[in-house]
Design a protein around this motif. Structure first.
Motif, mmCIF file in Angstrom:
data_model
loop_
_atom_site.group_PDB
_atom_site.id
_atom_site.type_symbol
_atom_site.label_atom_id
_atom_site.label_comp_id
_atom_site.label_asym_id
_atom_site.label_seq_id
_atom_site.Cartn_x
_atom_site.Cartn_y
_atom_site.Cartn_z
ATOM 1 N N HIS A 80 60.328 77.560 63.767
ATOM 2 C CA HIS A 80 60.822 76.198 63.965
ATOM 3 C C HIS A 80 59.813 75.341 64.734
ATOM 4 O O HIS A 80 59.538 74.202 64.350
ATOM 5 C CB HIS A 80 62.164 76.236 64.699
ATOM 6 N N GLU A 81 59.249 75.894 65.788
ATOM 7 C CA GLU A 81 58.279 75.153 66.599
ATOM 8 C C GLU A 81 57.043 74.778 65.779
ATOM 9 O O GLU A 81 56.602 73.620 65.785
ATOM 10 C CB GLU A 81 57.880 76.007 67.806
ATOM 11 N N ARG A 82 56.498 75.736 65.062
ATOM 12 C CA ARG A 82 55.315 75.461 64.240
ATOM 13 C C ARG A 82 55.660 74.545 63.072
ATOM 14 O O ARG A 82 54.855 73.703 62.682
ATOM 15 C CB ARG A 82 54.704 76.766 63.749
ATOM 16 N N GLY A 83 56.866 74.712 62.507
ATOM 17 C CA GLY A 83 57.306 73.858 61.408
ATOM 18 C C GLY A 83 57.433 72.408 61.829
ATOM 19 O O GLY A 83 57.024 71.504 61.096
ATOM 20 N N GLU A 84 58.001 72.165 63.008
ATOM 21 C CA GLU A 84 58.122 70.783 63.504
ATOM 22 C C GLU A 84 56.753 70.131 63.637
ATOM 23 O O GLU A 84 56.570 68.984 63.239
ATOM 24 C CB GLU A 84 58.827 70.764 64.853
ATOM 25 N N ALA A 85 55.791 70.854 64.194
ATOM 26 C CA ALA A 85 54.443 70.310 64.362
ATOM 27 C C ALA A 85 53.810 70.001 63.004
ATOM 28 O O ALA A 85 53.161 68.957 62.838
ATOM 29 C CB ALA A 85 53.574 71.286 65.155
ATOM 30 N N LEU A 86 54.000 70.875 62.032
ATOM 31 C CA LEU A 86 53.435 70.676 60.700
ATOM 32 C C LEU A 86 54.074 69.467 60.020
ATOM 33 O O LEU A 86 53.380 68.636 59.427
ATOM 34 C CB LEU A 86 53.631 71.932 59.854
ATOM 35 N N VAL A 87 55.384 69.361 60.108
ATOM 36 C CA VAL A 87 56.096 68.222 59.524
ATOM 37 C C VAL A 87 55.581 66.920 60.131
ATOM 38 O O VAL A 87 55.260 65.956 59.420
ATOM 39 C CB VAL A 87 57.620 68.375 59.726
ATOM 40 N N SER B 196 52.943 63.171 50.461
ATOM 41 C CA SER B 196 52.851 63.736 51.815
ATOM 42 C C SER B 196 53.480 65.118 51.867
ATOM 43 O O SER B 196 52.946 66.034 52.498
ATOM 44 C CB SER B 196 53.543 62.814 52.826
ATOM 45 N N VAL B 197 54.604 65.273 51.191
ATOM 46 C CA VAL B 197 55.274 66.578 51.155
ATOM 47 C C VAL B 197 54.428 67.581 50.392
ATOM 48 O O VAL B 197 54.232 68.721 50.842
ATOM 49 C CB VAL B 197 56.674 66.454 50.510
ATOM 50 N N GLN B 198 53.898 67.174 49.243
ATOM 51 C CA GLN B 198 53.068 68.080 48.445
ATOM 52 C C GLN B 198 51.814 68.498 49.208
ATOM 53 O O GLN B 198 51.392 69.654 49.125
ATOM 54 C CB GLN B 198 52.717 67.436 47.104
ATOM 55 N N ALA B 199 51.221 67.566 49.963
ATOM 56 C CA ALA B 199 50.046 67.908 50.768
ATOM 57 C C ALA B 199 50.414 68.933 51.844
ATOM 58 O O ALA B 199 49.651 69.865 52.116
ATOM 59 C CB ALA B 199 49.464 66.643 51.401
ATOM 60 N N MET B 200 51.575 68.765 52.448
ATOM 61 C CA MET B 200 52.029 69.723 53.457
ATOM 62 C C MET B 200 52.222 71.098 52.824
ATOM 63 O O MET B 200 51.764 72.101 53.358
ATOM 64 C CB MET B 200 53.330 69.238 54.099
ATOM 65 N N PHE B 201 52.898 71.151 51.666
ATOM 66 C CA PHE B 201 53.140 72.429 51.002
ATOM 67 C C PHE B 201 51.852 73.106 50.557
ATOM 68 O O PHE B 201 51.796 74.327 50.473
ATOM 69 C CB PHE B 201 54.062 72.250 49.807
ATOM 70 N N ALA B 202 50.819 72.327 50.263
ATOM 71 C CA ALA B 202 49.546 72.877 49.807
ATOM 72 C C ALA B 202 48.637 73.307 50.965
ATOM 73 O O ALA B 202 47.600 73.936 50.735
ATOM 74 C CB ALA B 202 48.816 71.855 48.940
ATOM 75 N N SER B 203 49.032 73.012 52.191
ATOM 76 C CA SER B 203 48.170 73.283 53.346
ATOM 77 C C SER B 203 48.144 74.765 53.713
ATOM 78 O O SER B 203 49.086 75.511 53.449
ATOM 79 C CB SER B 203 48.639 72.466 54.558
ATOM 80 N N ASP B 204 47.050 75.168 54.348
ATOM 81 C CA ASP B 204 46.933 76.540 54.853
ATOM 82 C C ASP B 204 47.998 76.814 55.908
ATOM 83 O O ASP B 204 48.529 77.921 55.988
ATOM 84 C CB ASP B 204 45.541 76.774 55.449
ATOM 85 N N GLU B 205 48.306 75.802 56.703
ATOM 86 C CA GLU B 205 49.317 75.953 57.752
ATOM 87 C C GLU B 205 50.685 76.279 57.152
ATOM 88 O O GLU B 205 51.430 77.092 57.688
ATOM 89 C CB GLU B 205 49.419 74.691 58.617
ATOM 90 N N PHE B 206 51.013 75.641 56.015
ATOM 91 C CA PHE B 206 52.300 75.927 55.379
ATOM 92 C C PHE B 206 52.319 77.341 54.812
ATOM 93 O O PHE B 206 53.336 78.033 54.888
ATOM 94 C CB PHE B 206 52.623 74.911 54.281
#
Length: 95
Positions: free
Chosen positions: A21-28, A64-74
């Protein structure tokens, strides 16, 4: 046009979920997302949908959502989620 990522999850491992949750909030937030709902009581007014832990996040656009899903962090977050949570994640266009 705004889009919304809606999730309904079951937490399988509270300790792992905390980090997820913590890492997800930062990524979002890094991808311009804004939490509108995160947990809380759900009162089903009609129908038989039984959402679990419900989250709604607003983004400016689907790119923006697709870029997040494509990221290494995701990708890392998805690995962390395995065993910590399970559920449903959807993307909905706004009006």
């Amino acid at each position: 046009m705004a889009v919304y990522v809606i999730s309904s999850i079951d937490v399988l491992d509270e300790a792992s979920h905390g980090e997820y949750h913590e890492r997800g909030e930062a990524l979002v937030e890094a991808h311009g997302g804004r939490y509108l709902i995160s947990g809380g009581d759900v009162n089903v007014l009609r129908g038989d949908w039984t959402p679990r832990r419900l989250t709604v996040v607003e983004f400016d656009d689907a790119d923006s959502v697709q870029a997040m899903f494509a990221s290494d962090e995701f990708a890392e977050l998805r690995e962390l989620a395995a065993g910590a949570v399970e559920g449903t994640l959807i993307l909905v266009d706004g009006v």
